[in-house]
Scaffold this active site. Structure first.
Site, PDB file in Angstrom:
ATOM      1  N   ASP A 105      43.006   5.704 108.209  1.00  0.00           N
ATOM      2  CA  ASP A 105      43.990   6.641 107.684  1.00  0.00           C
ATOM      3  C   ASP A 105      44.183   7.730 108.751  1.00  0.00           C
ATOM      4  OD1 ASP A 105      44.606   7.749 104.272  1.00  0.00           O
ATOM      5  OD2 ASP A 105      45.755   8.052 106.112  1.00  0.00           O
TER       6      ASP A 105
HETATM    7  C1  GLC Z   1      48.312   9.845 104.897  1.00  0.00           C
HETATM    8  C2  GLC Z   1      47.903   9.041 103.689  1.00  0.00           C
HETATM    9  C3  GLC Z   1      48.166   7.567 103.813  1.00  0.00           C
HETATM   10  C4  GLC Z   1      49.378   7.332 104.686  1.00  0.00           C
HETATM   11  C5  GLC Z   1      49.035   7.801 106.088  1.00  0.00           C
HETATM   12  C6  GLC Z   1      50.224   7.644 107.040  1.00  0.00           C
HETATM   13  O1  GLC Z   1      47.374  10.851 105.141  1.00  0.00           O
HETATM   14  O2  GLC Z   1      46.571   9.199 103.229  1.00  0.00           O
HETATM   15  O3  GLC Z   1      48.329   7.041 102.489  1.00  0.00           O
HETATM   16  O4  GLC Z   1      49.719   5.961 104.694  1.00  0.00           O
HETATM   17  O5  GLC Z   1      48.569   9.143 106.106  1.00  0.00           O
HETATM   18  O6  GLC Z   1      51.268   8.439 106.635  1.00  0.00           O
END
Ligand code: GLC
Length: 733
Positions: free
Chosen positions: A286
């Protein structure tokens, strides 16, 4: 006849073998290509494939969008997120084609509920209990996103959650692992189709692995602590189901799991996902979660974060640069073997190959096709179709609903009725200016609209009450739009109090006192508490955040063009203190409902406002003759049958639900668990028998060694219209 059958069977067998041979041949060809490419790659170029950078905007902290063109043209970046559009992605892909080995970029974005055409938030879609509709929604997302240069979405979010304080429940399918698993599979199928190289399919990304939906106290990013048995039975199933549906990628979660950050957790990534389950795709972190292992105090520095991530099986680093800055040295000094890098690189290159990007890097960057597909009417029609089915009828006294066609004047109350932004909800890619609000949809119906704000969304205070009441008194019916603004649910939107503000509820009370017909629309991204409204309003619809076609869908339900069929995928509590509140609780040694010495509160009820699976219809469905029939079919122990009759005045759809209780087991088991459902359409007066198979899938559970087992013994089968209103029958295996 027999010879003909034998002949046809042998032809099918030969075709299957040929098809398998073709598949094997295609795989061999792909492996030859990737082996050759990897044989030419330098260590720096390999590490480049493990690096993902953000483009035009941040979906996390500490991102300063800078031009990455130079790094891309040197092959030092393998993926970009947060950039879309045929033209923009083409330009970046052209930079990648200048690199020595011309390895194409893969573009990812959070296409969570529709792309430019917004679909209902995932929790709303889950309320449809219509897996076909959910798959169609994901299909539309893929069609529109892929027309805009995207290859990959960070969806489906499959995190089970029992805690409505956690704002990200809006992105999931609610509290039930059985249903959540089916929804996860439907979304993967819709996104990926059956050919990743087609120009209208995209990679799915199962997130957030794992158990991100169980943060302590409902606080986003907070620690997760649960037994392996609890994880296996209540949180693990949707991840496994999505993988079994062929999901191409996974995303590791921010939280720690069993005292290790998921992003550096070898049990989750290398052991369970890749070894036990045989996952052959790749895992992306993430946003910054590799680097965040330092903040977890699990890695001393970014060097150790890189070491722990790659060792645990984390393949691609989103945004932070621990891999970029440390992996080469770790290999050169002999701390890690280059084979760890090679495994991650191969997994990523395979997906780029399967997308067809080596064959044609610009396959998804067709500006003309983008103009033809994005915001096209067929997508909007699908969005309305799904939105109608996501609406849940919570109350309908005096049969106020459906509204009569003779209703010509409507008092429409509440700023949400006019808000394009708030109809989109969180994690929206929708063109807000193309959202049809409730106000506009009512205008399109030619109604006389006597509008009043009624309350101030910022102060939550009633405004111009006398003006509002005057609008009510001169109208045939009053529709009150209330609930949450889009910023109130979603990531980093945990709430300690999910009560709808008193001002909004007080206004409903004042309007109801006029004696005029009143319908409340609850527009929200999560289960919310609204006890005053629940008591005073004669009619209530939960309309969630329905995005681009919100207005038309709500009007179609209000006027009965569509008879609401939604059911709650998550329990709605009466009090914040009840949370976590869920239907599949365990009886404990002092079950609730007995005398004083039992599992309960002394100051509030333990009953929900609305239970899991709850939802009404404009018609009435009668359930009769729940029964069990033994079966001698292979793998089927029995069938549970029930006769359903539409005994009301409207054609409608009913979600018939099948729950199971294991009366005695080697571990403590819930009082009931959903193990089947069927959404059926019945014309008024029509009857139908619904039957549910009883197999290992219905009777089994994971023991504390995470083995799925079925134990002989007594079971109670329950069939009903929601998790509380059921009829039971016994069964012995
Ligand atoms: C965010 C979220 C995740 C998302 C990623 C990219 O922090 O936790 O669900 O896909 O970053 O945007």
């Amino acid at each position: 006849m027999k010879n003909l059958t034998l002949f046809l069977l042998s032809v099918c067998f030969l075709m299957a073998c040929t098809n398998t041979e073709k598949q094997t041949e295609k795989q061999k060809e792909m492996n030859r290509f990737i082996d050759s490419l990897m044989g030419q790659m330098t260590l720096e170029e390999k590490i480049g494939q493990l690096s993902q950078c953000s483009g035009e905007f941040a979906t996390g902290p500490d991102n300063n969008p800078i031009s990455r063109t130079e790094d891309i043209s040197k092959g030092l970046i393998g993926s970009m997120l947060n950039v879309s559009g045929a033209e923009k992605t083409r330009r970046m892909q052209e930079a990648a084609m200048q690199s020595r080995l011309r390895i194409p970029l893969i573009f990812g974005l959070d296409v969570i509920h529709g792309f430019r055409t917004g679909f209902p938030i995932p929790l709303a879609e889950a309320a449809s209990f219509d897996l076909d509709a959910i798959e169609r929604s994901a299909r539309c997302s893929a069609i529109e996103a892929s027309a805009s240069g995207l290859h990959w979405t960070f969806a489906p979010m499959v995190d089970i959650s029992w805690d409505a304080r956690w704002g990200r429940v809006m992105e999931g399918a609610g509290e039930d692992p059985y249903y959540g698993s089916l929804v996860a599979q439907a979304r993967v199928r819709g996104l990926q189709g059956d050919d990743l190289s087609a120009d209208n399919t995209i990679l799915a990304c199962v997130k957030h692995y794992a158990a991100y939906g169980a943060p302590m106290a409902g606080k986003d990013y907070n620690s997760v602590d649960m037994s392996m048995g609890h994880f296996a039975n209540f949180y693990m199933p949707p991840y496994k189901a999505a993988m079994e549906a062929g999901a191409a990628t996974f995303m590791s979660s921010f939280n720690d799991f069993n005292n290790q950050p998921a992003t550096g957790n070898s049990f989750l990534l290398r052991h369970l996902l890749k070894k036990e389950w045989g996952f052959d795709g790749f895992v992306v972190s993430d946003w910054g979660s590799v680097q965040e292992m330092v903040a977890h105090r699990y890695a001393r520095d970014e060097r150790e974060a890189a070491l722990k991530g790659i060792t645990a099986g984390l393949d691609m680093e989103m945004v932070s640069e621990c891999y970029r800055n440390n992996l080469a040295e770790l290999v050169k000094e002999g701390t890690i073997d280059e084979s760890l890098i090679d495994d991650a690189v191969r997994r990523i290159l395979i997906k780029k190959y399967e997308l067809g990007l080596f064959e044609d890097p610009f396959r998804y960057c067709d500006v003309e096709r983008e103009k033809e597909i994005v915001n096209s009417q067929p997508l909007r029609d699908e969005a309305r179709y799904v939105a109608e089915r996501s609406i849940v009828l919570l109350k309908n006294e005096q049969n106020i609903l459906p509204l009569s066609p003779s209703v010509k004047s409507v008092a429409l109350i509440g700023p949400l009725a006019k808000s394009q932004k708030d109809m989109c909800g969180s994690w929206s890619c929708a063109d807000q200016n193309k959202v049809i609000t409730l106000f506009e949809a009512m205008q399109q119906r030619g109604l006389t609209i006597n509008y009043s704000d009624g309350y101030d969304l910022k102060t939550d205070e009633i405004t111009n009450l006398q003006h509002t009441l005057a609008q009510v008194r001169k109208s045939d019916v009053t529709i009150i739009a209330m609930g949450e603004e889009a910023w109130e649910s979603g990531e980093m939107r945990s709430k300690a109090d999910i009560n709808i503000p008193a001002g909004q509820q007080k206004l409903v009370e004042e309007i109801v006192k006029t004696g005029k017909p009143v319908v409340v629309l609850m527009m929200c991204g999560r289960p919310v508490i609204f006890n005053t409204v629940r008591e005073k309003a004669p009619a209530i619809l939960c309309t969630w955040w329905l995005s681009s076609e919100a207005g038309p869908a709500i009007c179609n339900v209000l006027w009965g063009d569509y008879n609401p069929s939604g059911k709650l995928p998550m329990t709605f509590p009466q009090h914040i203190g009840q949370i976590p509140l869920y239907y599949q609780y365990k009886s404990t040694g002092r079950p609730a409902g007995q005398d004083v010495w039992c599992t309960k509160y002394i100051d509030i009820t333990d009953q929900p406002a609305y239970p899991f699976g709850y939802g009404l219809s404009y018609t009435r469905f009668d359930y009769d003759n729940v029964r069990v029939e033994k079966s001698d079919e292979k793998g089927v122990y029995a069938y549970v049958l029930v006769d359903i009759t539409n005994s009301g005045n409207y054609d409608g759809e009913e979600v018939v639900q099948f729950y199971v209780r294991d009366e005695y087991a080697s571990i403590t088991r819930p009082v009931k668990e959903l193990r089947g459902f069927e959404k059926i359409a019945l014309k008024k007066g029509e009857s139908r028998t619904v039957k549910f198979p009883v197999t290992d899938k219905q009777l089994g559970f994971y023991n504390n060694d995470m083995e799925y087992i079925v134990e002989p013994g007594e079971f109670t089968f329950m069939v009903g219209r929601n998790s509380q209103d059921v009829e039971s029958v016994s069964f012995t295996l």
